[in-house]
Motif scaffolding. Sequence first.
Motif, PDB file in Angstrom:
ATOM      1  N   ASP A 179       9.165 -18.082  -0.337  1.00  0.00           N
ATOM      2  CA  ASP A 179       9.192 -17.740   1.081  1.00  0.00           C
ATOM      3  C   ASP A 179       8.830 -18.906   1.999  1.00  0.00           C
ATOM      4  O   ASP A 179       8.753 -18.739   3.210  1.00  0.00           O
ATOM      5  CB  ASP A 179       8.307 -16.526   1.374  1.00  0.00           C
ATOM      6  CG  ASP A 179       6.839 -16.762   1.043  1.00  0.00           C
ATOM      7  OD1 ASP A 179       6.517 -17.779   0.406  1.00  0.00           O
ATOM      8  OD2 ASP A 179       6.016 -15.911   1.437  1.00  0.00           O
ATOM      9  N   PHE A 180       8.637 -20.119   1.432  1.00  0.00           N
ATOM     10  CA  PHE A 180       8.399 -21.274   2.301  1.00  0.00           C
ATOM     11  C   PHE A 180       9.731 -21.736   2.879  1.00  0.00           C
ATOM     12  O   PHE A 180      10.732 -21.838   2.173  1.00  0.00           O
ATOM     13  CB  PHE A 180       7.701 -22.423   1.565  1.00  0.00           C
ATOM     14  CG  PHE A 180       7.372 -23.570   2.484  1.00  0.00           C
ATOM     15  CD1 PHE A 180       6.467 -23.408   3.508  1.00  0.00           C
ATOM     16  CD2 PHE A 180       8.006 -24.792   2.335  1.00  0.00           C
ATOM     17  CE1 PHE A 180       6.179 -24.451   4.385  1.00  0.00           C
ATOM     18  CE2 PHE A 180       7.721 -25.851   3.190  1.00  0.00           C
ATOM     19  CZ  PHE A 180       6.806 -25.670   4.217  1.00  0.00           C
ATOM     20  N   VAL A 181       9.746 -22.045   4.149  1.00  0.00           N
ATOM     21  CA  VAL A 181      10.980 -22.298   4.885  1.00  0.00           C
ATOM     22  C   VAL A 181      11.863 -23.403   4.279  1.00  0.00           C
ATOM     23  O   VAL A 181      13.085 -23.288   4.293  1.00  0.00           O
ATOM     24  CB  VAL A 181      10.662 -22.585   6.374  1.00  0.00           C
ATOM     25  CG1 VAL A 181       9.932 -23.913   6.540  1.00  0.00           C
ATOM     26  CG2 VAL A 181      11.916 -22.525   7.207  1.00  0.00           C
ATOM     27  N   LEU A 182      11.298 -24.442   3.715  1.00  0.00           N
ATOM     28  CA  LEU A 182      12.120 -25.509   3.148  1.00  0.00           C
ATOM     29  C   LEU A 182      12.742 -25.108   1.805  1.00  0.00           C
ATOM     30  O   LEU A 182      13.625 -25.809   1.310  1.00  0.00           O
ATOM     31  CB  LEU A 182      11.327 -26.806   2.978  1.00  0.00           C
ATOM     32  CG  LEU A 182      10.862 -27.471   4.268  1.00  0.00           C
ATOM     33  CD1 LEU A 182      10.200 -28.809   3.972  1.00  0.00           C
ATOM     34  CD2 LEU A 182      11.987 -27.650   5.263  1.00  0.00           C
ATOM     35  N   ASN A 183      12.281 -24.010   1.243  1.00  0.00           N
ATOM     36  CA  ASN A 183      12.876 -23.498   0.006  1.00  0.00           C
ATOM     37  C   ASN A 183      13.846 -22.359   0.282  1.00  0.00           C
ATOM     38  O   ASN A 183      14.366 -21.749  -0.637  1.00  0.00           O
ATOM     39  CB  ASN A 183      11.776 -23.009  -0.950  1.00  0.00           C
ATOM     40  CG  ASN A 183      10.888 -24.137  -1.408  1.00  0.00           C
ATOM     41  OD1 ASN A 183      11.284 -25.293  -1.401  1.00  0.00           O
ATOM     42  ND2 ASN A 183       9.663 -23.810  -1.785  1.00  0.00           N
ATOM     43  N   ASN A 184      14.069 -22.075   1.558  1.00  0.00           N
ATOM     44  CA  ASN A 184      14.898 -20.952   1.978  1.00  0.00           C
ATOM     45  C   ASN A 184      16.257 -21.491   2.412  1.00  0.00           C
ATOM     46  O   ASN A 184      16.357 -22.230   3.371  1.00  0.00           O
ATOM     47  CB  ASN A 184      14.197 -20.235   3.138  1.00  0.00           C
ATOM     48  CG  ASN A 184      14.918 -18.993   3.557  1.00  0.00           C
ATOM     49  OD1 ASN A 184      16.099 -18.822   3.304  1.00  0.00           O
ATOM     50  ND2 ASN A 184      14.189 -18.123   4.228  1.00  0.00           N
ATOM     51  N   ARG A 185      17.299 -21.115   1.733  1.00  0.00           N
ATOM     52  CA  ARG A 185      18.633 -21.667   2.000  1.00  0.00           C
ATOM     53  C   ARG A 185      19.208 -21.268   3.359  1.00  0.00           C
ATOM     54  O   ARG A 185      20.135 -21.896   3.846  1.00  0.00           O
ATOM     55  CB  ARG A 185      19.597 -21.257   0.892  1.00  0.00           C
ATOM     56  CG  ARG A 185      19.259 -21.894  -0.431  1.00  0.00           C
ATOM     57  CD  ARG A 185      20.257 -21.457  -1.489  1.00  0.00           C
ATOM     58  NE  ARG A 185      19.876 -21.989  -2.770  1.00  0.00           N
ATOM     59  CZ  ARG A 185      20.428 -23.064  -3.315  1.00  0.00           C
ATOM     60  NH1 ARG A 185      21.367 -23.714  -2.676  1.00  0.00           N
ATOM     61  NH2 ARG A 185      20.041 -23.494  -4.485  1.00  0.00           N
ATOM     62  N   LYS A 186      18.673 -20.239   4.002  1.00  0.00           N
ATOM     63  CA  LYS A 186      19.233 -19.850   5.306  1.00  0.00           C
ATOM     64  C   LYS A 186      18.785 -20.798   6.408  1.00  0.00           C
ATOM     65  O   LYS A 186      19.442 -20.912   7.435  1.00  0.00           O
ATOM     66  CB  LYS A 186      18.863 -18.407   5.658  1.00  0.00           C
ATOM     67  CG  LYS A 186      17.434 -18.208   6.100  1.00  0.00           C
ATOM     68  CD  LYS A 186      17.179 -16.785   6.529  1.00  0.00           C
ATOM     69  CE  LYS A 186      15.718 -16.660   6.915  1.00  0.00           C
ATOM     70  NZ  LYS A 186      15.484 -16.044   8.177  1.00  0.00           N
ATOM     71  N   ASP A 187      17.671 -21.481   6.222  1.00  0.00           N
ATOM     72  CA  ASP A 187      17.166 -22.412   7.226  1.00  0.00           C
ATOM     73  C   ASP A 187      17.441 -23.833   6.772  1.00  0.00           C
ATOM     74  O   ASP A 187      16.784 -24.349   5.876  1.00  0.00           O
ATOM     75  CB  ASP A 187      15.653 -22.212   7.428  1.00  0.00           C
ATOM     76  CG  ASP A 187      15.340 -20.865   8.045  1.00  0.00           C
ATOM     77  OD1 ASP A 187      15.865 -20.594   9.136  1.00  0.00           O
ATOM     78  OD2 ASP A 187      14.585 -20.101   7.445  1.00  0.00           O
ATOM     79  N   THR A 188      18.422 -24.462   7.402  1.00  0.00           N
ATOM     80  CA  THR A 188      18.777 -25.832   7.057  1.00  0.00           C
ATOM     81  C   THR A 188      19.026 -26.615   8.338  1.00  0.00           C
ATOM     82  O   THR A 188      19.098 -26.048   9.423  1.00  0.00           O
ATOM     83  CB  THR A 188      20.047 -25.883   6.188  1.00  0.00           C
ATOM     84  OG1 THR A 188      21.126 -25.309   6.930  1.00  0.00           O
ATOM     85  CG2 THR A 188      19.859 -25.143   4.874  1.00  0.00           C
ATOM     86  N   GLY A 189      19.188 -27.894   8.200  1.00  0.00           N
ATOM     87  CA  GLY A 189      19.510 -28.719   9.358  1.00  0.00           C
ATOM     88  C   GLY A 189      18.732 -30.013   9.352  1.00  0.00           C
ATOM     89  O   GLY A 189      17.889 -30.257   8.490  1.00  0.00           O
TER      90      GLY A 189
END
Length: 194
Positions: free
Chosen positions: A59-69
């Motif tokens: 659930d950490f944001v950098l491990n979450n594929r929906k949040d990129t950029g």
Amino acid sequence: MSKDKFTTLKSTAVPLPIENIDTDQIIPARFLKATTREGFGDNLFRDWRYDAENNPVNDFVLNNRKDTGKILVAGKNFGCGSSREHAAWAIYDFGFRVVVSSFFADIFKNNALNNGLLPIVVSDNFLKHMLAAIEAKPSTEVVVDLENQVLQVGEVQEAFEINQYKKTCLMNGYDDIDYLLSLSKEVKEFDLAH
């Protein structure tokens, strides 16, 4: 070391709405053994991205594929703590080109600018709007216009400040030495005239 030229960046963004993120959280001290800038991205936010058994924290944001950029949007007071340049190296090596916050520690801000990473200071209200927009719709496009010094999220935009010298360096892909070399003609002309 010169970096790529930076004029306009259009990208999605990664929200990290945590305040007071210090440089030891960005890149833990135990990973500071290398003397080159490469490879630090692997350990960016290491203690938040991985558990004690070295498994990714899902659930950490950098491990979450929906949040990129290429844009990291963080809470207030980003980059506080020790003055390690490695923090900017790790963020850049991971693939980010911009970090947005409502306040940066001065040393981190300077280290970022010296390494081709653009730290953008926005108002608290704009930061809240930006985080809410990204969290509601991860595909939200963010536009960073360095030449005009404007950050845009959807239809909402805000101007940002940057030191003109550092702006010139980023827009031309210069480090400090590259900038001086770019003035060699003017220096020679001045020398000959005096």
